[in-house]
Design an enzyme around this catalytic site. Structure first.
Site, PDB file in Angstrom:
ATOM      1  N   VAL A  33       0.807  -1.268  -0.184  1.00 31.39           N
ATOM      2  CA  VAL A  33       0.178  -0.117   0.152  1.00 31.39           C
ATOM      3  C   VAL A  33       0.680   1.356   0.049  1.00 31.39           C
ATOM      4  O   VAL A  33       0.702   2.307  -0.651  1.00 31.39           O
ATOM      5  CB  VAL A  33      -0.948  -0.082   1.198  1.00 31.39           C
ATOM      6  CG1 VAL A  33      -1.942   1.374   1.288  1.00 31.39           C
ATOM      7  CG2 VAL A  33      -2.088  -1.276   1.082  1.00 31.39           C
TER       8      VAL A  33
ATOM      9  N   GLU B   9     -10.554   5.893   5.810  1.00 32.48           N
ATOM     10  CA  GLU B   9     -11.437   5.220   4.758  1.00 32.48           C
ATOM     11  C   GLU B   9     -10.801   3.955   4.617  1.00 32.48           C
ATOM     12  O   GLU B   9     -11.724   2.954   4.175  1.00 32.48           O
ATOM     13  CB  GLU B   9     -11.324   6.450   3.591  1.00 32.48           C
ATOM     14  CG  GLU B   9     -12.478   5.828   2.452  1.00 32.48           C
ATOM     15  CD  GLU B   9     -13.820   5.637   2.805  1.00 32.48           C
ATOM     16  OE1 GLU B   9     -14.300   4.588   3.039  1.00 32.48           O
ATOM     17  OE2 GLU B   9     -14.462   6.534   3.076  1.00 32.48           O
TER      18      GLU B   9
ATOM     19  N   GLY C  65      -2.598 -15.120  -4.229  1.00 33.78           N
ATOM     20  CA  GLY C  65      -2.214 -14.076  -3.211  1.00 33.78           C
ATOM     21  C   GLY C  65      -3.394 -13.302  -2.658  1.00 33.78           C
ATOM     22  O   GLY C  65      -3.133 -12.396  -2.030  1.00 33.78           O
TER      23      GLY C  65
ATOM     24  N   LYS D 123     -13.782  -4.939  10.636  1.00 29.20           N
ATOM     25  CA  LYS D 123     -14.541  -4.078   9.508  1.00 29.20           C
ATOM     26  C   LYS D 123     -15.843  -3.572  10.082  1.00 29.20           C
ATOM     27  O   LYS D 123     -16.332  -2.603  10.123  1.00 29.20           O
ATOM     28  CB  LYS D 123     -14.572  -4.462   8.399  1.00 29.20           C
ATOM     29  CG  LYS D 123     -12.876  -4.625   7.728  1.00 29.20           C
ATOM     30  CD  LYS D 123     -13.020  -5.410   6.540  1.00 29.20           C
ATOM     31  CE  LYS D 123     -11.460  -5.603   6.073  1.00 29.20           C
ATOM     32  NZ  LYS D 123     -11.397  -6.447   4.838  1.00 29.20           N
TER      33      LYS D 123
END
Length: 435
Positions: free
Chosen positions: A15, A132, A190, A208
């Protein structure tokens, strides 16, 4: 207004590399939106010599192994935390707030466990705190809930918020492969980690849903408030029976609020093929929102990956910079409106799927029906098939709406019947329950 806003990056993995790449690729667009340039000045890494998806030096980013080089740099305005983990990340973010730096994170584990503490620390230091990317990757679900539904009352959320389990269940359903084979393929591609426990046991989705429920219902929801069941025990027979009855299996995050009591859970559930969530396949995520005013709406997209998640991170960075220019940083945190009250099992209602074996003798099913009637539970759909065991039938039923408490009591009584050797499966049914 500053001509340059400097970013400090904690972590340059999948990321983090995406964050550097997207910021450099979209400098002209960012400058047009914000009236200033944006630059990743320095980044914390464990090994500066490691080969990465992006050449940080080419983009002018200095790599360091010392967190203080990032957290205490007076030129850095915003910290982006994408290194993962919990305690180290928590400590770093708290230090960032003390240094009056705004924070953007993609760390769902951290936010689920310490979100309240971090929000309070941000507000105390007049800093922004956005996350977010912590839920559903690139899907703008958190901003959609807090801003898009600001004048609405959200009654219920249904979410497919874990791409790994959705990929596995899609393979099982459409290609009739076993759970073990589908998991192995997900790992090879993956989509699943070498240790997939957090995904397949439902913990990732639970984190979440705690975040989503907290924002949607304006009440503190802790991770331990979420009832969690994973997908490890799902058998192909249940997906096949569900298919015959008009359903598909998904790992569903469910959150409901009636204005006073809240319930949040994560569990495999049979979804009606007529429901939009039934068409969410492979590694994709979706969150279905029921609002009192808007009715029903669905957010859909890639739930993970370098670029979708990085795009969500940068969206938060843009929001922070706009707040800096307007002089309103540190003002987005609002204390929860409602005191948390969890809904008891006698007030949790739904339809249910049950698969069990019973002796193939006259009068047995009548006794089973009478048993469920004692708990005010009736059957909506019934399948009966020969069992592999002699003189035994496999029975599949979908019930009408009932409380979870009565269903649990009925299952306990069913398990004690001599005519019922075993109860194989028990799942909730969504998208088909009566109002």
């Amino acid at each position: 207004m500053k001509n340059m806003v400097s970013i400090g990056l904690l972590g340059v993995g999948v990321v983090g590399s995406g964050v550097i790449s997207l910021i450099e690729q979209h400098q002209a667009k960012l400058a047009h939106q914000l009236g200033c340039n944006v630059h990743v000045k320095s980044a914390l890494v464990r090994n500066p010599n490691k080969t990465r998806d992006v050449d940080a030096a080419t983009n002018g980013t200095v790599l360091t192994t010392n967190p203080d080089d990032v957290l205490n740099d007076p030129e850095i305005d915003v910290i982006v935390e994408v290194m993962g983990g919990i305690e180290e990340a928590r400590e770093a973010i708290l230090k960032a707030f003390e240094a009056k730096k705004h924070v953007v994170t993609a760390n769902k584990d951290l936010v689920a466990l310490y979100g309240a503490e971090l929000h309070e620390a941000a507000a105390r230091n007049k800093c922004d705190f956005y996350y977010e990317a912590s839920v559903a990757g690139g899907i703008p679900i958190l901003r959609g809930i807090t801003d898009g539904f600001a004048s609405d009352h959200i009654e219920q959320l249904l979410g497919i918020v874990n791409g790994t389990t959705n990929y596995i269940l899609t393979k099982m359903h459409h290609e009739s492969v076993s759970y073990e084979d589908a998991l192995k393929e997900a790992q090879e591609l993956g989509f699943a980690e070498a240790d997939p426990a957090a995904d397949v046991e439902g913990l990732d989705a639970a984190r979440k849903m705690a975040i989503l429920g907290r924002l949607a219902f304006s009440t503190y929801i802790d991770l331990e408030d979420v009832d969690v069941t994973g997908i490890e025990g799902i058998e192909l027979e249940d997906l096949q029976h569900g298919d015959n009855l008009g359903f598909t299996m998904k790992l569903i995050g469910f959150a409901k609020f009636d204005g006073k009591q809240v319930e949040v859970n994560v569990e495999p559930a049979l979804i009606s093929k007529d429901h939009p969530l039934a068409d969410v396949k492979n590694e994709y995520n979706a969150v279905y929102v029921y609002g009192e005013a808007i009715g029903e709406a669905m957010f859909y997209g890639a739930g993970a990956g370098s670029m979708p998640t990085a795009a969500a991170v940068i969206s938060d960075v843009v929001t922070v910079i706009k707040n800096m220019h307007r002089g309103v940083t540190g003002s987005q945190f609002v204390e929860p409106r409602f005191k948390k009250e969890l809904k008891p099992v006698d007030q949790r209602f739904g339809q249910y799927y049950i698969r069990f074996h019973a002796k193939d003798e006259a009068g047995v099913f009548s006794r089973i029906s009478s048993l469920f009637n004692e708990f005010d539970i009736s059957f909506k759909q019934i399948l009966q098939n020969p069992s592999k065991e002699a003189d035994t039938a496999e029975i599949v039923v979908i019930t009408h709406r009932s409380s979870l408490e009565k269903m649990q009591q009925a299952l306990g009584a069913l398990n004690k019947l001599d005519e019922v050797p075993d109860i194989k499966s028990f799942y909730k049914v969504e998208g088909d329950a009566e109002a």
